[in-house]
Design an enzyme around this catalytic site. Structure first.
Site, PDB file in Angstrom:
ATOM      1  N   LEU A  76       0.359  11.234 -14.223  1.00  0.00           N
ATOM      2  CA  LEU A  76       1.762  10.839 -14.987  1.00  0.00           C
ATOM      3  C   LEU A  76       1.645  11.079 -16.419  1.00  0.00           C
ATOM      4  O   LEU A  76       2.232  11.895 -17.079  1.00  0.00           O
ATOM      5  CB  LEU A  76       1.892   9.145 -15.034  1.00  0.00           C
ATOM      6  CG  LEU A  76       2.808   8.706 -15.916  1.00  0.00           C
ATOM      7  CD1 LEU A  76       4.165   8.967 -15.416  1.00  0.00           C
ATOM      8  CD2 LEU A  76       2.774   7.111 -15.760  1.00  0.00           C
ATOM      9  N   ASP A  77       0.582  10.521 -17.148  1.00  0.00           N
ATOM     10  CA  ASP A  77       0.374  11.050 -18.602  1.00  0.00           C
ATOM     11  C   ASP A  77      -1.176  10.674 -18.849  1.00  0.00           C
ATOM     12  O   ASP A  77      -1.713   9.922 -19.147  1.00  0.00           O
ATOM     13  CB  ASP A  77       1.096   9.781 -19.257  1.00  0.00           C
ATOM     14  CG  ASP A  77       0.783  10.006 -21.093  1.00  0.00           C
ATOM     15  OD1 ASP A  77       0.210  11.112 -21.210  1.00  0.00           O
ATOM     16  OD2 ASP A  77       1.120   9.265 -21.841  1.00  0.00           O
ATOM     17  N   PRO A  78      -1.936  11.884 -18.625  1.00  0.00           N
ATOM     18  CA  PRO A  78      -1.357  13.404 -18.536  1.00  0.00           C
ATOM     19  C   PRO A  78      -0.940  13.714 -17.092  1.00  0.00           C
ATOM     20  O   PRO A  78      -1.580  13.415 -16.320  1.00  0.00           O
ATOM     21  CB  PRO A  78      -2.425  14.109 -18.897  1.00  0.00           C
ATOM     22  CG  PRO A  78      -3.742  13.309 -18.428  1.00  0.00           C
ATOM     23  CD  PRO A  78      -3.398  11.852 -18.636  1.00  0.00           C
ATOM     24  N   ASP A 134       3.942  14.405 -18.022  1.00  0.00           N
ATOM     25  CA  ASP A 134       4.506  14.630 -19.190  1.00  0.00           C
ATOM     26  C   ASP A 134       4.532  16.016 -19.564  1.00  0.00           C
ATOM     27  O   ASP A 134       5.281  16.483 -20.189  1.00  0.00           O
ATOM     28  CB  ASP A 134       3.544  13.592 -20.413  1.00  0.00           C
ATOM     29  CG  ASP A 134       2.108  14.084 -20.022  1.00  0.00           C
ATOM     30  OD1 ASP A 134       1.999  14.582 -19.098  1.00  0.00           O
ATOM     31  OD2 ASP A 134       1.490  13.465 -21.041  1.00  0.00           O
ATOM     32  N   CYS A 147       5.089   7.462 -23.418  1.00  0.00           N
ATOM     33  CA  CYS A 147       5.016   7.224 -22.181  1.00  0.00           C
ATOM     34  C   CYS A 147       4.497   5.734 -21.903  1.00  0.00           C
ATOM     35  O   CYS A 147       3.666   5.310 -22.635  1.00  0.00           O
ATOM     36  CB  CYS A 147       4.276   8.112 -21.248  1.00  0.00           C
ATOM     37  SG  CYS A 147       4.324   7.545 -19.421  1.00  0.00           S
TER      38      CYS A 147
END
Length: 461
Positions: free
Chosen positions: A144-146, A149, A174
């Site tokens: 997700l993050d990272p 993004d 985020c």
């Protein structure tokens, strides 16, 4: 059976075309990843092996389905690592970050591809040449993050470049939060991923650039400098800066951009209250308290306060320059840190004590839904005019097991595994998913799953 020394088994795998996927780690964020790959296994002629330090957890995630195998895995057992990796065409490491490097070296040695959702450490990046020589790819930051993004941002950045625009500012935020209907505590937060990472978030010095000036935010100031961020359809949040925004300039190919900031979203009021815990010393993980099992939570807070008398909560409020009935103090009191309850730990850092306490208070209850929100803001110049693009995404979980966090971490990683096995991504070396061969199939399939970025563009003065 020692697979490394079993040519018959290797030949069988080659003849049948069966491809083996090895997933190491079956924690919170791996649920959807495992389900996706096992669900696709029959059509794609895959077998999926899932190893975890808890056999029960690995079995719960695989559910003894066809084309899957659960096994007890000790990440620090080098012999077991080699034997299991040798059986696979591709490895997915969902292990703690400290173990990724050992897995990566083994993958290079055995010429196997590797996918992780974690940040690419300097050690991992240093394996680029060796991975190329071995003919394998090590793909990091695919969650997700990272992860999402990078991919969603690069799609827009590449679009701006193609039409001749010059990017002048990039903001990215985020947050893994709790859905409004499950928000039943004053912090507006519950754990949907590794609690330790939440407790230690932000430690170090945040670095970013704004209007051509480098900015540095030490940990002790980070949460007092939160900014307001509005996300259409999801409401208002506050954001604190991530530790390192600067290194992604070169990764995104925007080295000369005058403004770049990456940050984390929380519900309004969270950062001020968390900053109080930082001031008290409760998030410190650099030393350990001896025999905390003989002390209460209130006694630990007392130990951080100046000498004095009176109730701990009152003295803590004075120390923090807060009124005793302020929203900050109400949040702190809700955690239980001012109670006389004895700490059930033998030796622990203040951060570990806080984590143990919050894991009980911030636990997703049965039926709870979490929320993942992400927003990018791009500003660019084209033909003498200034423009802004805002790209936003929000998605809720189904329940406390099938979380939005598990979906947004697991799905992009799983899709990349599939693309590699199908031969649609062909690279050698160490990579992040910042090019179109990665982000196009991932973003397309995420949109089909309801994880959609909505973009608004406007001309600005």
């Amino acid at each position: 059976m020692n697979y490394l020394n079993n040519p018959k088994q290797l030949l069988t795998t080659f003849v049948t075309g069966m491809k083996n996927i090895l997933i190491l780690g079956a924690g919170r964020s791996s649920t959807v990843l495992i389900d996706y790959l096992i669900t696709n296994a029959a059509n794609e002629n895959w077998k999926v092996a899932v190893g975890d330090i808890s056999l029960e957890q690995a079995e719960m995630k695989t559910q003894k389905r066809k084309h899957s195998r659960a096994f007890l895995f000790q990440g620090e057992n080098a012999a077991q690592r080699l034997e299991e990796i040798a059986k696979a065409e591709i490895v997915v490491s969902m292990l703690p970050p400290a173990l990724h490097f050992s897995v990566a070296k083994d993958c290079i040695k055995l010429k196997k591809h590797l996918v992780t959702a974690s940040y690419a450490s300097e050690e991992i990046r240093g394996l680029h040449v060796l991975a190329k020589e071995a003919g394998v790819m090590l793909v990091n930051e695919t969650g997700l993050d990272p992860g999402i993004d990078h991919m969603s941002a690069m799609k827009v950045i590449d679009g701006i470049r193609k039409k001749g625009g010059e990017l002048t500012a990039f903001y990215s935020w985020c947050g893994g939060l709790v859905a409004p209907e499950s928000n039943d505590n004053p912090w507006g937060y519950k754990f949907s991923w590794n609690p330790r990472n939440v407790i230690l978030a932000g430690q170090g010095t945040a670095q970013y650039i704004r209007n051509g000036k480098y900015k540095y935010l030490p940990y002790q100031h980070l949460f007092s400098r939160a900014e307001e961020v509005h996300v259409d359809g999801w409401g208002d949040f506050e954001a604190y800066a991530n530790r390192d925004s600067l290194s992604y300039r070169s990764i995104y190919g925007i080295d000369k951009i005058p403004t770049m900031l990456r940050g984390t979203l929380r519900m309004p009021g969270f950062c001020k209250a968390w900053n109080a815990l930082v001031k008290l010393g409760m998030t410190d993980d650099t030393w350990k308290i001896k025999n905390p099992g003989t002390l209460s939570y209130a006694a630990i807070v007392e130990a951080f306060l100046p000498d004095g008398s009176g109730p701990v909560i009152k003295r803590a409020a004075e120390f923090l320059h807060e009124k005793e009935n302020s929203e900050v103090m109400k949040k702190l009191e809700w955690t239980g840190i001012f109670t006389e309850e004895i700490i059930p730990m033998d030796e622990a850092s203040p951060a570990q004590i806080l984590q143990q306490l919050l894991e009980k208070k911030w636990k997703l209850s049965p039926g709870d839904k979490d929320l993942v929100v992400m927003q990018h803001r791009f500003e660019y110049r084209l033909a003498g005019e200034n423009y802004r693009i805002v790209s936003s995404m929000g998605t809720k979980g189904i329940d406390e097991i099938n979380t939005a966090m598990a979906r947004t971490v697991g799905l992009p990683a799983a899709i990349i595994v599939k693309q590699i096995l199908l031969g649609k991504i062909r690279r050698t070396g160490v990579f992040l998913p910042v090019t179109s061969d990665f982000y196009e199939p991932v973003l397309t399939e995420l949109a089909e799953a309801g994880i959609v970025f909505k973009e608004k563009e406007e001309k600005i003065g």
